[in-house]
Design a protein around this motif. Structure first.
Motif, PDB file in Angstrom:
ATOM      1  N   VAL A 112      38.498 -73.946  60.689  1.00 39.14           N
ATOM      2  CA  VAL A 112      38.277 -73.930  62.139  1.00 39.14           C
ATOM      3  C   VAL A 112      37.297 -72.821  62.509  1.00 39.14           C
ATOM      4  O   VAL A 112      36.376 -73.022  63.318  1.00 39.14           O
ATOM      5  CB  VAL A 112      39.607 -73.745  62.895  1.00 39.14           C
ATOM      6  CG1 VAL A 112      39.360 -73.588  64.404  1.00 39.14           C
ATOM      7  CG2 VAL A 112      40.539 -74.913  62.630  1.00 39.14           C
ATOM      8  N   PHE A 113      37.466 -71.647  61.898  1.00 40.66           N
ATOM      9  CA  PHE A 113      36.550 -70.538  62.187  1.00 40.66           C
ATOM     10  C   PHE A 113      35.115 -70.894  61.805  1.00 40.66           C
ATOM     11  O   PHE A 113      34.168 -70.558  62.521  1.00 40.66           O
ATOM     12  CB  PHE A 113      36.985 -69.276  61.446  1.00 40.66           C
ATOM     13  CG  PHE A 113      38.083 -68.522  62.140  1.00 40.66           C
ATOM     14  CD1 PHE A 113      37.878 -67.966  63.394  1.00 40.66           C
ATOM     15  CD2 PHE A 113      39.315 -68.355  61.539  1.00 40.66           C
ATOM     16  CE1 PHE A 113      38.881 -67.265  64.037  1.00 40.66           C
ATOM     17  CE2 PHE A 113      40.336 -67.659  62.173  1.00 40.66           C
ATOM     18  CZ  PHE A 113      40.114 -67.111  63.429  1.00 40.66           C
ATOM     19  N   ARG A 114      34.951 -71.552  60.654  1.00 35.28           N
ATOM     20  CA  ARG A 114      33.599 -71.956  60.257  1.00 35.28           C
ATOM     21  C   ARG A 114      32.966 -72.864  61.313  1.00 35.28           C
ATOM     22  O   ARG A 114      31.797 -72.704  61.674  1.00 35.28           O
ATOM     23  CB  ARG A 114      33.638 -72.674  58.905  1.00 35.28           C
ATOM     24  CG  ARG A 114      33.732 -71.736  57.711  1.00 35.28           C
ATOM     25  CD  ARG A 114      33.749 -72.515  56.407  1.00 35.28           C
ATOM     26  NE  ARG A 114      33.698 -71.625  55.249  1.00 35.28           N
ATOM     27  CZ  ARG A 114      33.799 -72.033  53.991  1.00 35.28           C
ATOM     28  NH1 ARG A 114      33.973 -73.326  53.728  1.00 35.28           N
ATOM     29  NH2 ARG A 114      33.735 -71.155  52.996  1.00 35.28           N
ATOM     30  N   ARG A 115      33.745 -73.812  61.811  1.00 27.93           N
ATOM     31  CA  ARG A 115      33.207 -74.719  62.825  1.00 27.93           C
ATOM     32  C   ARG A 115      32.878 -73.969  64.115  1.00 27.93           C
ATOM     33  O   ARG A 115      31.887 -74.266  64.789  1.00 27.93           O
ATOM     34  CB  ARG A 115      34.198 -75.843  63.121  1.00 27.93           C
ATOM     35  CG  ARG A 115      34.355 -76.831  61.992  1.00 27.93           C
ATOM     36  CD  ARG A 115      34.635 -78.223  62.495  1.00 27.93           C
ATOM     37  NE  ARG A 115      33.478 -78.803  63.153  1.00 27.93           N
ATOM     38  CZ  ARG A 115      33.490 -79.988  63.749  1.00 27.93           C
ATOM     39  NH1 ARG A 115      34.598 -80.710  63.779  1.00 27.93           N
ATOM     40  NH2 ARG A 115      32.416 -80.476  64.321  1.00 27.93           N
ATOM     41  N   GLN A 116      33.725 -73.001  64.474  1.00 28.43           N
ATOM     42  CA  GLN A 116      33.463 -72.246  65.697  1.00 28.43           C
ATOM     43  C   GLN A 116      32.182 -71.437  65.570  1.00 28.43           C
ATOM     44  O   GLN A 116      31.379 -71.363  66.503  1.00 28.43           O
ATOM     45  CB  GLN A 116      34.647 -71.335  66.024  1.00 28.43           C
ATOM     46  CG  GLN A 116      35.965 -72.051  66.283  1.00 28.43           C
ATOM     47  CD  GLN A 116      35.892 -73.036  67.428  1.00 28.43           C
ATOM     48  OE1 GLN A 116      35.482 -74.179  67.256  1.00 28.43           O
ATOM     49  NE2 GLN A 116      36.281 -72.609  68.604  1.00 28.43           N
TER      50      GLN A 116
END
Length: 457
Positions: free
Chosen positions: A325-329
């Motif tokens: 999720v952090f990568r996508r954010q």
């Protein structure tokens, strides 16, 4: 287990007979294998399982919880949904004393009267949630499910909606079965939320650079035919808040719980802020609009990663999921910054997203595609292609493995094959639009190959 236990018993007897024959002492022959097995079994488990169970030097739960909290403005209300986006936050506040001004409310629990009653009390440095209806209106068995009847054919004031839903008079209810089963209901599917323009500018709900986007009043088009108790609770909080406190949804709340408020979501990190402005629709279909200034400051300067990048710090499935999720954010932030012409910041955000967990610990996959796109849009073509190559390699390895399996052995792998194919499709779309024909042709060929080989359920 029964069969396995029989074989164990036979093995113990065999060892006993062997030792008795060699030592001539039945006591030693009986005690030795028992002692050996007593020590060997836990030592074997320890040696084989320690490396992927140890939590030594891993502080990801605490730091990720702080990241959620630090995505919020002062004295905020933050709606969460599940265990992993709620319990660590409560720990961070209770034990570590992190951002105790933020009131964390779990949407799943807001379906329970006891929890709504608890939310009516002050906790830490955060005030009670600003409910309009008293707690007794939410007791178990009352207002569990409210049909949205849309009797009023135009937007209706949300405070009046909440007041109406709180009435105990049968005249304000609907008999669903025609046999005396009276339910409270919501009389309109569009709610007017008044906006004090001076207040929302003063308290930074609407940033000065979004001033020209501001709407007053805000119209919430409720997107479900039924309002559950937690939906009514959210209406109640919004009605009573009057934009005095910042109001957020964690990014991990499922879209089914947004019920139309996503049309006013502004992404500020790991949380969407409900903001009375007209937002831009994302070209990629993502939820909400990015506030690049706030989100960049939060993610680049305030967020911590709990040693996730260090060698020897094991990341289990839950950690890998949240770091995806952090990568996508970070990818979404990079793309938004590049669209605004902030290429230097876009590159910094993308590189940060790539490095919070190195690829040797967590291979680049579907969730890193946006990071590559952000680099490409910011003018870093070579770096972007390296990211895309790594994603393609990982996707092909997954698809080769899955396609080699018999069809009856692929149950439960649909998600993995799906995201691998989607990775190739996204990279094709991005590189084709950018005129990078070598890579777009390569991914097109792979898509043609694997769409025919992966079993379709």
């Amino acid at each position: 287990f029964y069969a396995f236990a029989i074989w164990i018993g036979m093995g113990v007897v065999a060892i006993y007979e062997m030792l008795k024959e060699k030592t001539g002492d039945s006591l030693i022959a009986a005690v030795s294998p028992s002692l050996l097995l007593f020590l060997a079994v836990p030592l074997l488990m320890l040696s084989q399982n320690y490396d992927d169970h140890t939590r030594a030097n891993r502080f990801t739960s605490r730091d990720i919880a702080a990241n959620y909290l630090n995505s919020c403005d002062k004295n905020a209300i933050l709606l969460t949904y599940g265990d992993n986006d709620s319990f660590p936050l409560w720990y961070a506040q209770e034990v570590e004393g992190i951002r105790t001004d933020v009131r964390v409310a779990n949407l799943s629990y807001l379906a329970s009267g006891f929890y709504i009653e608890a939310m009516n009390r002050k906790a830490y440095r955060s005030d009670a949630l600003p409910f309009v209806l008293p707690p007794e209106k939410y007791i178990e068995g009352r207002r569990t499910q409210l049909p949205v009847e849309n009797i009023v054919k135009e937007p209706y004031d949300i405070k009046k909606i909440v007041d109406f839903a709180g009435l105990d008079d049968k005249k304000a209810m609907v008999d669903l079965s025609g046999e005396g089963d009276f339910f409270n209901f919501i009389p309109s599917d569009k709610f007017i939320i008044d906006v004090d323009t001076n207040l929302v500018l003063k308290n930074n709900t609407v940033k000065p650079y979004f001033r020209n986007r501001m709407v007053s009043p805000m119209i919430w088009s409720f997107s479900s035919e039924t309002a559950m108790k937690n939906d009514l609770a959210v209406m109640d909080i919004i009605a009573g808040n009057d934009w005095k406190r910042p109001f957020y949804y964690a990014v991990t709340v499922p879209p089914s719980s947004y019920t139309g408020l996503e049309n006013y979501f502004v992404l500020e990190g790991m949380a969407f802020r409900v903001t009375p402005i007209n937002i831009d629709k994302s070209p990629g279909g993502e939820i909400g609009m990015v506030d690049t200034r706030v989100m960049y400051d939060n993610m680049m300067n305030k967020f911590r990663w709990g040693n996730a990048e260090k060698k020897g710090v094991y990341l289990d499935e839950n950690n890998r999921r949240i770091f995806s999720v952090f990568r996508r954010q970070f990818g979404r932030l990079a793309i938004s910054l590049a669209a605004e012409g902030e290429n230097q910041k876009a590159v910094a955000a993308a590189e940060k997203g790539l490095n919070i967990v190195p690829s040797d610990k967590m291979p680049y996959d579907y969730y890193a595609v946006d990071l590559g796109e952000g680099l490409l849009k910011a003018g870093k073509k070579d770096e972007a292609l390296k990211v895309f190559d790594a994603i393609i390699l990982n996707s092909v390895q997954n698809l080769e493995f899955i396609s080699a399996l018999p069809r009856n052995k692929t149950f439960g792998l649909e998600f993995h094959s799906g995201v691998s194919l989607q990775s190739l499709l996204d990279i094709y779309r991005i590189t084709n639009a950018a005129g990078i024909t070598d890579m777009s042709n390569k991914t097109a060929a792979l898509l043609n190959k694997y769409y025919g080989e992966i079993p379709q359920k």
